[in-house]
Design an enzyme around this catalytic site. Structure first.
Site, mmCIF file in Angstrom:
data_model
loop_
_atom_site.group_PDB
_atom_site.id
_atom_site.type_symbol
_atom_site.label_atom_id
_atom_site.label_comp_id
_atom_site.label_asym_id
_atom_site.label_seq_id
_atom_site.Cartn_x
_atom_site.Cartn_y
_atom_site.Cartn_z
ATOM 1 C CG ASP A 43 -2.153 -0.814 1.030
ATOM 2 O OD1 ASP A 43 -2.541 -0.998 -0.133
ATOM 3 O OD2 ASP A 43 -2.721 -1.276 2.026
ATOM 4 C CG ASP A 57 -5.783 -3.572 3.128
ATOM 5 O OD1 ASP A 57 -5.977 -3.238 1.946
ATOM 6 O OD2 ASP A 57 -5.284 -2.816 3.974
#
Length: 727
Positions: free
Chosen positions: A334, A567
Site C-alpha cells: 500500500d 485489505d
C-alpha cells in the site's frame, strides 16, 4: 473523548522520524546463536525427547536410536571397549539431535514467558445495555456499566476503558480515541494512537490506556485472544511441518531405507571376512551413511526460522508462510503508511469556475464529516483552522441532514442536506476520488463546461505531478444536474530510504507493486520517486484481489501487507499476507503473519528471513550428503581389508586400525551435528543475488566443504582414538 474529536493522529511506533525506516527491537536472544546457558536449560527437554514415541516423528533419528539400543545390548552380551565406545557415541548422536530441537524450542518458551506476564485477571467495565440497543447513535461511554472479570467477557461485549486502565480483551475501538501503551506486546516504549472508524481501531488485551477514554467491542473470547495465540505459536505447540519439510523428510526416509537394505546385505560378507563385532560394525556403518546430519537439524532449522521472525516482532501463523516468503516473486505494498508516511494531510483548496475558496472549503468540510479516515478528518481540521483564524465560522449540520460515509467501494463521502428557505430541494455534496466524483456528476445528467473541465484537469494534474492526491468536491441541488466545485489537495511524503529498499528487492528478483486508490498520474509520480516497479492505481478491494489472482495464475507467489478491513480479502488470498498489529481484527484474522511493530516495509526483512530459511536447509542438506563420501573411505576398507587386501588402497586417510577408523567415523558423525547447531539456529547468511549465484555458492561452500571436512576431521579424531587402550 467523543467521536467528533478531530485531532490529527500521531505517528505510530512504526513511523519514526529517523529517516522513515524504524529500528526494530529484538525480543529474542541476539548475537551468539548458542550459549552454554541455553544448552544447560535445554538439556532436560532433550533427554525427554529420547522417548521413542516422540522420536518416531523423525525416521532418520529413530533408526539411529534403534541402532544405539541394539549396540547397547551387544555391548552387554559381549563386553568390549570398542563396543562400548561405539554405543556411547551412537547415543550421543541421538542426544545431539534432540538437543538441537530443544535449544530452538527453548527460545520460544522464553518468548512465551514474557508474553504470559502480560496476561492478568482484570476488572472490565462492561456496558450493561442489551446488544441490540448499542447501535442507536447514543454515546456508549455515557451508558451504565457493570464490573465483571475480564475472563468472563464474550464476543461482541462492549467495555469502557479510561486512562490508566488495562484493556481487558482483544477488540475494536467503536467510540473515542486514546493513547495506548503496547510495550508489553511489541517491546516498544512509544505509545500509539487507537481510534474508532479507521484502520487503527484494533486493541489487544493486556495493553494500557494512557490518556482519554475509549469504548471497545470485544472480538475474541478469553482463552483465544491474540496473546494466547502468540504464546501457542512461539512455544511451537501449533507448529506444523511445512510442505518442503515434509518432502525432505520423505526423501531422508527413503535414503535411510535404501541404506538399511544395502547394509543388511553386507552382513554375510562381514561374517566371512572375520570382522570384529560384525553386527555392531554394520550398525555403525548404517548410522554413518544415512543422512543423520540434516535429519538431526531439520526441525531446529524450521523452528529457528520462525524464531528469527519473532525477534523482529513478526508472528508467523505457520511455517508454511515463512517458507513461502522465501519464494516470493511479487510484493504488493500500500502507498499510504508504507511507501509514504501515513495520514495524508489536506493543505489547500483549489476552486473551479466562479466558486469562491470559502464556499469550496465549507462544502468540502460538510462532505468530510462522515469520512472517518484520517484524510477526511484533516479536511475538517484545515477548514476549521483556516476560518477560525480569519474570523469566519464553519458550517454546521442542520437538523435532518443525512451523512453519507466513505466506503472503499464508492471512494466518496458526503452529506444530503434538507431543503432550505428557498425550497429548491435536497442539496447533495460529495467529496472523493476524481473519477468516482465525476461518475456521480455525470450520473445526474450534468455536462461540465469545457472551461471548467480544463481548469479542473489543470488542478488535478498540478497536484498529481507534485506527488499529492487531488480530491474532487461536487454538489447537486434538487433535481438539477450536479456541478464540480473544486479540488482539495492532500499531500504525501515518501519515506526516506525506500528507494534503497526497492533496489534490494530487485536484486532478489522480486517485482514490487504499489497499490493505491489515487489516480494514475499521482500514483506514477509517487512510484517514480520511491523506485517502485509497477503501480495499481484507483484500486478497490476487488482490484487488489483480481491482481493477486492474476499473478498466482501465472505461477508467481505474492506477498502483501495490509491493515484495514478492506485489505482482508487480498491478505487471505496472498501466499504471504502480513497484517499490521495496528490494523483491524479482520485484517489480522485474514493474514498469515502479524507485524507487532506495524511497519509494512518489514515485508522486505520477512522475505530475507524466508530465503535464509530455504538456503540454510539446502546448505545443510548438501553438507550432510557430501560428507558421507569420506565415511565410505573410512569404514568400508576397515570392514573388508582382511578379506580383500586390495581395499587397503582406499584407506587414503591412513587410519591407524579398522577399529579406530570405524570409531572415528562414528564420533565425527556425532560431533558434526553438535558443531552445526549454531549455524542451524543462526541461519546461513543471505545476500541478495540470483538463484544461480546462490546455488553456485551453496555447492562451493557446503558441497566441497562437506567433502573435505570429514577427511580432516576423521583423521584428527583417529590420531586421538588410536591412543585409547583396548583398541
Amino acid at each position: 473523548m467523543s467521536t467528533t474529536d478531530t485531532r490529527p493522529v500521531t505517528p505510530t511506533s512504526a513511523e519514526v522520524p529517523d529517516g522513515g525506516i524504524r529500528h526494530h527491537s529484538k525480543r529474542g536472544p541476539a548475537g551468539r546463536a548458542l550459549t552454554w546457558t541455553q544448552v544447560r536449560a535445554a538439556l532436560p527437554a532433550a533427554l525427554r525427547k529420547l522417548d521413542p514415541r516422540l522420536l518416531s516423528g523423525s525416521p532418520v533419528m529413530f533408526v539411529v536410536e534403534v541402532g544405539a539400543a541394539l549396540t547397547t545390548v551387544l555391548a552387554v552380551i559381549q563386553p568390549d571397549v570398542f563396543a562400548w565406545w561405539i554405543t556411547v557415541w551412537l547415543w550421543a548422536t541421538v542426544l545431539f539431535a534432540t538437543l538441537a530441537e530443544s535449544v530452538a524450542e527453548s527460545r520460544g518458551r522464553a518468548q512465551a514467558s514474557t508474553l504470559r506476564a502480560t496476561q492478568q485477571q482484570t476488572t472490565a467495565r462492561k456496558v450493561a445495555a442489551a446488544q441490540d440497543t448499542l447501535d442507536t447513535g447514543t454515546r456508549l461511554d455515557l451508558l451504565p456499566t457493570v464490573e465483571v472479570a475480564s475472563s468472563s467477557l464474550q464476543v461482541r461485549d462492549v467495555v469502557v476503558v479510561e486512562a490508566g486502565e488495562t484493556i481487558p480483551g482483544d477488540g475494536d475501538v467503536i467510540e473515542g480515541v486514546a493513547s495506548v501503551d503496547e510495550s508489553a506486546i511489541t517491546g516498544e516504549s512509544a505509545p500509539v494512537i487507537r481510534e474508532s472508524g479507521g484502520d487503527r481501531s484494533a486493541v489487544t488485551g493486556g495493553t494500557v490506556v494512557l490518556s482519554d477514554r475509549i469504548v471497545v467491542r470485544i472480538t475474541a473470547p478469553a482463552g483465544s485472544t491474540f496473546v494466547d495465540r502468540m504464546i501457542a505459536l512461539v512455544e511451537g505447540s501449533e507448529r506444523q511441518k511445512t510442505p518442503n519439510e515434509v518432502a525432505l523428510n520423505i526423501l531422508l526416509t527413503s535414503l535411510t531405507i535404501v541404506f538399511l537394505l544395502a547394509v543388511a546385505t553386507l552382513q554375510p560378507f562381514a561374517v566371512y571376512s572375520g570382522s570384529r563385532q560384525s553386527l555392531l560394525v554394520l550398525v555403525a556403518l548404517l548410522v554413518c551413511l544415512i543422512p543423520t546430519t540434516i535429519g538431526a537439524l531439520l526441525s531446529a532449522i524450521g523452528i529457528a526460522g520462525m524464531d528469527r521472525l519473532v525477534q523482529r516482532n513478526v508472528l508467523a501463523m505457520s511455517g508454511r508462510a515463512v517458507e513461502a516468503a522465501g519464494d516470493i516473486d511479487v510484493l504488493l505494498l500500500d502507498k499510504t503508511g508504507t511507501i509514504t508516511y501515513g495520514n495524508r494531510r489536506a493543505t489547500e483548496v483549489l476552486p473551479v469556475g466562479s466558486i469562491g475558496p470559502r464556499d469550496l472549503a465549507a462544502a468540502a468540510r460538510l462532505a468530510s464529516l462522515a469520512d472517518e479516515t484520517p484524510e477526511g478528518r484533516s479536511i475538517v481540521d484545515l477548514v476549521d483552522a483556516t476560518y477560525a483564524s480569519s474570523g469566519g465560522e464553519p458550517d454546521e449540520l442542520p437538523a435532518g441532514a443525512e451523512l453519507v460515509p466513505f466506503t472503499a467501494q464508492t471512494r466518496m463521502s458526503g452529506v444530503d442536506l434538507p431543503a432550505g428557505d428557498g425550497g429548491r430541494g435536497v442539496r447533495r455534496i460529495r467529496k472523493g476520488a476524481g473519477s468516482a466524483v465525476q461518475r456521480w456528476v455525470h450520473s445526474t445528467g450534468a455536462h461540465v463546461l469545457p472551461a471548467e473541465e480544463a481548469e479542473l484537469a489543470a488542478h488535478v494534474d498540478a497536484v498529481s505531478r507534485l506527488g499529492g492526491t487531488p480530491l474532487v468536491v461536487a454538489e447537486q441541488v434538487g433535481e438539477a444536474p450536479a456541478r464540480i466545485l473544486g479540488v482539495v489537495r492532500l499531500k504525501d511524503v515518501v519515506k526516506t530510504g525506500m528507494r534503497e529498499r526497492f533496489d534490494q528487492l530487485r536484486a532478489m528478483g522480486i517485482r514490487s507493486v504499489m497499490v493505491t486508490g489515487d489516480n494514475v498520474v499521482t500514483a506514477r509520480a509517487i512510484a517514480a520517486e520511491a523506485g517502485v516497479d509497477d503501480v495499481l492505481a484507483e484500486a478497490t478491494p476487488e482490484d487488489k484481489l483480481a491482481l493477486i489472482r492474476r499473478e498466482q495464475e501465472g505461477g508467481r507467489l505474492v506477498a502483501m501487507a495490509g491493515d484495514g478491513t478492506n485489505d482482508a480479502p487480498a491478505l487471505a488470498q496472498s501466499d504471504v499476507g502480513v497484517a499490521m498489529n495496528t490494523g483491524t481484527s479482520a485484517a489480522k484474522e485474514a493474514g498469515n503473519m502479524v507485524d507487532l511493530d506495524s511497519d509494512p516495509t518489514k515485508l522486505i526483512e520477512i522475505v530475507e528471513i524466508g530465503k535464509q530459511l530455504l538456503i540454510t536447509r539446502g546448505a545443510l542438506t548438501t553438507f550432510s550428503v557430501a560428507n558421507d563420501v569420506a565415511k565410505y573411505f573410512a569404514i568400508l576398507p576397515a570392514m573388508f581389508v582382511g578379506l580383500f587386501p586390495q581395499l587397503g588402497v582406499l584407506n587414503v586417510m591412513r587410519l591407524s586400525s579398522p577399529e579406530s577408523a570405524i570409531l572415528s567415523a562414528v564420533i565425527f558423525n556425532a560431533l558434526v551435528i553438535l558443531a552445526l547447531i549454531p549455524l542451524s539456529l543462526r541461519g546461513v547468511r543471505y545476500r541478495p543475488a540470483s538463484a544461480s549465484s546462490l546455488l553456485q555458492r551453496n555447492l562451493l561452500i557446503y558441497g566441497v566443504g562437506g567433502l573435505v571436512a570429514p577427511f580432516v576431521g576423521i583423521k584428527l579424531i583417529d590420531l586421538l582414538v588410536s591412543l585409547l587402550p583396548g583398541l
